[in-house]
Structures are given as structure tokens and as C-alpha cells.
Design a protein around this motif. Structure first.
Motif, PDB file in Angstrom:
ATOM      1  N   ARG A  74      47.280  52.141  32.238  1.00 28.32           N
ATOM      2  CA  ARG A  74      46.526  53.276  31.710  1.00 28.32           C
ATOM      3  C   ARG A  74      46.622  54.496  32.623  1.00 28.32           C
ATOM      4  NH1 ARG A  74      40.552  52.390  29.227  1.00 28.32           N
ATOM      5  NH2 ARG A  74      41.798  51.067  27.838  1.00 28.32           N
ATOM      6  N   SER A 107      44.453  59.662  27.003  1.00 25.20           N
ATOM      7  CA  SER A 107      43.420  58.688  27.347  1.00 25.20           C
ATOM      8  C   SER A 107      42.067  59.114  26.802  1.00 25.20           C
ATOM      9  CB  SER A 107      43.354  58.531  28.869  1.00 25.20           C
ATOM     10  OG  SER A 107      42.378  57.573  29.227  1.00 25.20           O
ATOM     11  N   GLN A 163      49.898  56.896  30.576  1.00 25.91           N
ATOM     12  CA  GLN A 163      49.193  57.655  29.558  1.00 25.91           C
ATOM     13  C   GLN A 163      48.675  58.955  30.168  1.00 25.91           C
ATOM     14  OE1 GLN A 163      45.407  55.909  28.015  1.00 25.91           O
ATOM     15  NE2 GLN A 163      46.446  55.877  26.049  1.00 25.91           N
TER      16      GLN A 163
END
Length: 378
Positions: A110, A119, A114
Motif C-alpha cells: 500500500r 489510497s 499506490q
């Protein structure tokens, strides 16, 4: 009856060039090694979601990537409660004879996979599409609203909330895999930039890359045995505009049912692993679970009650607030640390007694809850 026979946990932070499947595979192999099992021994797979790789068949995609052919595969999505929800499902699967060894895994890149905007956009979808999302709130904004109400009702202050961030950072200092290793003080938390008042930056968990896994088996493996003693869920709402009163949230429902299923009480707990996406989350859950009185959790932190050498050590790896948060794998790190503590393998972080552990996961904005008791039986 079921047993946690192995756990695996990667360091959290930046893993440049690693995909969600890579991080999940790293954690899964660590769990297999911990249990002394081979990939061919796994006949069930439970997989959490990934916002970076939102495949509609992520469980079977991972099974293919990892080189296993399970007889049972399922993907689960209940936000931050997903890791414990999967562990609970694995417990029921092995009890029912559906599988012998179930691999539970979550992971996500994450942080590096991203963009910030992507996010925020992904996480904003927790809001109601008509009544909340159009107004632009983020996850911290929702928890900021909850914090404001909680502070008003129970006389909790921003300095009180800061105590939880300091405790989690103190615990993370002794774990080499934690994302943060710089000590902080209450003054540092108060001086950090506002994110969603009353929450400051250090009241919020970071975005991380990482992976975590566990294996739930029908029979114990090895000399030290960790049994799932009892677990339960509660789902009171999805959107904050439909949430019940703060005194009627799902943590109280889940823990009551888990106590009944396990035959244990809160006074039996020797180690606690509690979801801590924000300082307000941890404060509220500790009180909802009965580990502290209303408005009193911060005072217990200051008194050392949740220290590594305290009456009920809490999140000794540093929790989401300092070990890191990579989506589903974030809360699964709590389970991995609990397993190490219960099997006496936490090294410098080892607590005196982790024979009975309480774990609790929270998904959404205090929407979905899973409580679980583990017991070391030998």
C-alpha cells in the motif's frame, strides 16, 4: 477445537518492487516454516483483500502464485477486522472437518504500490455513497468525529489520547521489523500536524507495505500448543450516519459472546492484542472490552498497566500505530506477536505470562468487530 500452529510476519514499511502477492507469499512461507509444514500440507486458504490489487478472485490468484491447490478457498472483506474474521472462519473450518491446515494470509504494498490520492479514494469508499462520500470525509475525519464525541462524553483530552501513541512507539523500539524506531513523547504527539481534529498526525497509523500469515490446524504441532479457546463477531452498522450510540458499539457485543464461547472472563487475560488504527480506536476498544473503565484507559497507560512488564501487556510489537498498517496484514501482526509471546519466543519483548490472550479487531468506523481468546495449553 483448533490450534494456531504457525505465524509469519514481514517487516513493515517500504518494500520497493514487491507486489501484494509477493508480500503475502513472504509471510505465508514464514508461517509454514514456523509450523514445520510444507505447501502441500495446506488444504485451505483464506485470503484478505488488497486495495492495490483488487482482484475479484484474490484467494485463488494467491494460491496459484504460491503454488498450492487447496480444497477450500475463500476471500474475506470486513476491513480491519478481516484478519481475525479469517482466523475465526479457519477455526470453524477445521472444527467442522472441512480442512486440516488452513493458511490465513493478508498483505499489501500500500505504501509503494499506490499513490496518496488513490489510497485516499479507496479508503473513502467506506462512507455512505449518498450521505457521506459526496461531502469528502476521509477515514481520519470519521474517527475525528468519533473522538470529539467520546472526549465530550467521558472527559478524555488530547493529551490522554497521545499516551497511547507513546506507548505503541515505546513497544516498537524493541522490534526490528517495526516501521518506526524513533522515540516520541506526549509533547511530540501534541506538536505533530493536525490531520482531523482532535487527531494529530501521531494519533494516526502510517501507511505501510507488509504481509502477515498464520496457520490454523485441527491438531497441535510441536511442544507448545496455542488453542483457539473461543471467538465471536458483531456488526452493528456500516456507515457512521447509521452508527449506534458510543455505549452500544459492537465491541461490547463481540466480547460478551466470546467470553461465553470460551468460558473465560476479562480477569483471566494475561496479554492483549487490540486494534489501534488511531489512538481513539485503542482507547475506546480497551474500555469497551472491559480492560479499563470508561474514560480511564489513558490513566492506566500512564500507570504502566499495559507496559511489557505491566499487568496486561498490550501490543508489544508496537501495534498499527508504530509497527505499521498494510491493510489486512496490519491487524494480523497483532496475532503474530501474540503467538510469539504465547510460545515464549519474543526475545527482548517477552512478557512474564501470556497463557491467556485476548485479541480484538475492528473494521470500518467501529463497524465490524471480532473478539478471540487464545490459550496456551502446554
Amino acid at each position: 477445537m483448533s490450534y494456531i500452529t504457525g505465524t509469519g510476519l514481514t517487516p513493515y514499511g517500504k518494500h520497493e518492487g514487491r507486489s501484494s502477492l509477493d508480500l503475502m507469499s513472504m509471510a505465508a512461507q514464514l508461517a509454514l516454516d514456523d509450523a514445520g509444514l510444507r505447501r502441500a500440507d495446506i488444504d485451505g486458504i483464506l485470503c484478505g483483500y488488497s486495495t492495490v490489487s483488487p482482484h475479484i478472485m484474490l484467494a485463488t490468484v494467491f494460491a496459484e502464485h504460491f503454488g498450492i491447490k487447496p480444497s477450500y478457498a475463500h476471500a474475506v472483506q470486513v476491513g480491519g477486522a478481516t484478519g481475525l474474521a479469517m482466523t475465526m472462519l479457519a477455526h470453524h473450518l477445521v472444527e467442522a472437518g472441512v480442512a486440516r491446515h488452513v493458511l490465513v494470509v493478508g498483505g499489501e504494498n500500500r505504501l509503494t504500490g499506490q499513490s496518496r490520492d488513490a489510497s485516499i479514494q479507496a479508503l473513502a469508499q467506506v462512507g455512505h455513497p449518498d450521505y457521506e462520500v459526496p461531502l469528502g470525509p476521509t477515514i481520519p475525519a470519521y474517527y475525528g468525529l468519533v473522538a470529539s464525541r467520546y472526549m465530550h462524553d467521558y472527559g478524555v483530552t488530547q493529551q490522554d489520547l497521545a499516551e497511547f501513541a507513546v506507548l505503541m512507539r515505546t513497544h516498537a523500539l524493541s522490534h526490528p521489523g517495526a516501521q518506526f524506531h524513533e522515540p516520541i513523547s506526549v509533547a511530540d504527539v501534541m506538536a505533530s500536524k493536525p490531520v482531523a481534529l482532535p487527531l494529530k498526525l501521531l494519533d494516526c497509523c502510517p501507511v505501510s507495505d507488509g504481509g502477515a500469515a498464520c496457520i490454523v490446524s485441527r491438531e497441535p504441532i510441536g511442544d507448545t500448543q496455542v488453542k483457539v479457546r473461543g471467538c465471536a463477531q458483531a456488526h452493528t452498522h456500516q456507515h457512521i450516519t447509521a452508527a449506534p450510540a458510543l455505549s452500544e458499539l459492537g465491541a461490547e457485543i463481540a466480547i460478551a459472546k466470546a467470553r461465553e464461547a470460551s468460558g473465560l472472563s476479562i480477569s483471566d487475560v494475561r496479554y492483549a492484542a487490540v486494534y489501534d488504527s488511531f489512538t481513539i480506536t485503542l482507547a475506546m476498544l480497551l474500555e469497551d472490552l472491559g480492560l479499563a473503565g470508561r474514560g480511564e484507559a489513558a490513566a492506566q497507560v500512564r500507570a504502566g498497566y499495559f507496559n511489557r512488564d505491566g499487568a496486561v501487556p498490550l501490543n508489544t510489537h508496537g501495534g498499527l500505530l508504530s509497527y505499521g498498517h498494510c491493510g489486512v496484514g496490519g491487524a494480523m501482526a497483532h496475532l503474530a506477536e501474540a503467538h510469539l509471546q504465547m510460545t515464549g519466543r519474543a526475545g527482548a519483548r517477552q512478557v512474564r505470562d501470556a497463557t491467556i490472550t485476548l485479541l480484538h479487531g475492528d473494521g470500518g468506523v467501529l463497524s465490524s468487530h471480532v473478539s478471540m481468546f487464545l490459550e496456551r495449553v502446554r
